[in-house]
Design a protein around this motif. Structure first.
Motif, mmCIF file in Angstrom:
data_model
loop_
_atom_site.group_PDB
_atom_site.id
_atom_site.type_symbol
_atom_site.label_atom_id
_atom_site.label_comp_id
_atom_site.label_asym_id
_atom_site.label_seq_id
_atom_site.Cartn_x
_atom_site.Cartn_y
_atom_site.Cartn_z
ATOM 1 N N ASP A 159 12.315 66.308 12.013
ATOM 2 C CA ASP A 159 12.681 67.010 13.241
ATOM 3 C C ASP A 159 11.664 68.095 13.585
ATOM 4 O OD1 ASP A 159 14.892 65.433 13.468
ATOM 5 O OD2 ASP A 159 16.327 66.955 12.821
ATOM 6 N N ARG A 163 8.901 68.454 16.657
ATOM 7 C CA ARG A 163 8.861 69.660 17.485
ATOM 8 C C ARG A 163 7.439 70.225 17.564
ATOM 9 N NH1 ARG A 163 13.288 74.373 16.675
ATOM 10 N NH2 ARG A 163 14.538 72.470 16.739
ATOM 11 N N TYR A 170 7.285 76.143 16.205
ATOM 12 C CA TYR A 170 8.722 76.163 15.968
ATOM 13 C C TYR A 170 9.069 77.584 15.544
ATOM 14 C CZ TYR A 170 7.627 75.689 10.943
ATOM 15 O OH TYR A 170 7.139 75.881 9.672
ATOM 16 N N TYR A 307 12.787 73.878 22.491
ATOM 17 C CA TYR A 307 14.053 73.624 21.797
ATOM 18 C C TYR A 307 14.935 74.872 21.828
ATOM 19 C CZ TYR A 307 11.946 69.298 20.102
ATOM 20 O OH TYR A 307 11.365 68.059 20.023
#
Length: 358
Positions: A159, A163, A170, A307
């Motif tokens: 994941d 990203r 992130y 995100y």
């Protein structure tokens, strides 16, 4: 030159901390440049952890104040080297250790009691990086605010790799809130463009192993106006230009790193990333320019690829539109509100929006 005392001919100081294990599980490397006021507290926060399966080394990176005397008073294993910046000092300290995991603790930060026990309980050979939030304190040690940044508990790899490929970043803490597997630290040797240590290895981590995130605040992050990250100071053209340049160079380094995995072509281009575009937006305002409205749709599109929670994206979208339309003096106050690292209130926001221009 490397010394262990003020005498140039002296051997490096190697007074091992009591209880250190012969086969340590974690190395803590503290690097110090002119942090005489804080470095003893940083060292003490490690020495008082109450366990012996770690190793500690302190590097004085050519300090010109009383840092070296403060370091030697602790009895920790320490080296004094010529000033070369954080990355070089961290690598020097890294080479003096042998543990499979490394925590680079800034000399103005501290670990909370019991932090190492919590950290080591979550480490295993498949972990490339562990991260935890830090509590913000001021120069005197008073709490400014909570988690830097707020983090959830999770363990993942794919994941976060996705990203990074999509956005280039992130959510990750400052240097002192990260533990790295030893092989990941080796990537730092290639980062000759960067004096900082919390760059390429943060974003290479999910391609080499699992990233473990803890929600518990295990350290203290000191804001005192001299933080190299710039946290605690208003955004200004010099620091924003530096952020942009570092990001571009780190992304290109990451692209070359990803060649070995056949993923280089999937990494976002710098000028299509939200981080790059947001910093350019802030740079225009900090430089006294009105942001170009024609670039606003691209910035907002990239924001919505991030995100973040939907509510956050909506609020930040409105923020950008207002900042782009305000007179520059008010837009600068609005950006100062956004980059403020302390507690922010609705009153502060209202003051930024309607306060009188200087």
């Amino acid at each position: 030159m490397v010394t262990g005392s003020d005498a140039p001919s002296a051997a490096p100081l190697v007074s091992e901390q009591s209880g250190a294990a012969s086969h340590p599980k974690l190395a803590i490397v503290i690097t110090c440049f002119n942090y005489e006021a804080y470095v003893e507290r940083a060292i003490a926060s490690v020495l008082m952890q109450g366990r012996g399966d770690w190793e500690l080394v302190v590097i004085d990176d050519g300090s010109t104040d009383g840092s070296w005397a403060a370091i030697t008073r602790t009895g920790a294993k320490a080296f004094r080297i010529e000033n070369g910046g954080q990355r070089a000092a961290c690598l020097f300290g890294f080479d003096q250790t042998s543990a499979p995991f490394v925590l680079f603790l800034d000399a103005d930060d501290e670990l909370k009691p019991g932090a190492l026990a919590t950290i080591m309980a979550s480490l295993d050979p498949d972990v490339a990086k562990l991260q935890f939030p830090l509590t913000r304190i001021d120069g005197a040690g008073a709490i400014i605010s909570g988690a830097v940044p707020p983090l959830d508990d999770f363990r993942t790899r794919a994941d976060l790799a996705t990203r990074v490929l999509r956005t280039g970043v992130y959510t990750t803490p400052p240097t002192s809130g990260n533990v790295f597997r030893r092989d990941l630290c080796e990537v730092l040797r290639e980062a000759t463009y960067d004096k900082a240590v919390d760059g390429i290895i943060l974003f290479a981590a999910p391609f080499l192993g699992d990233v473990v995130s803890l929600s518990e605040e295990l350290g203290l992050y000191r804001i005192h106006g001299r933080n190299d990250s710039g946290l605690g100071r208003p955004a200004d053209p010099i620091s924003l230009n530096r952020d942009i340049q570092r990001f571009v160079e780190r992304l290109e380094h990451l692209r070359s790193f990803l060649v070995r995995f056949g993923l280089a072509s999937q990494l976002v281009a710098a000028n299509d990333s939200f981080f790059f575009l947001e910093r350019h937006f802030a740079l225009d305002i900090a430089s006294g320019r009105r942001p170009r409205l024609r670039g606003l749709p691209h910035l907002i599109r990239c924001l919505w690829l991030e995100y973040f929670p939907t509510r956050t994206k909506a609020v930040v979208t409105v923020f950008f539109i207002i900042a782009a339309l305000l007179p520059n003096a008010r837009a600068q106050r609005l950006m100062a509100y956004r980059f403020n690292v302390g507690r922010r209130s609705a009153r502060d926001l209202l003051r930024a929006l309607v306060g009188r221009d200087a």
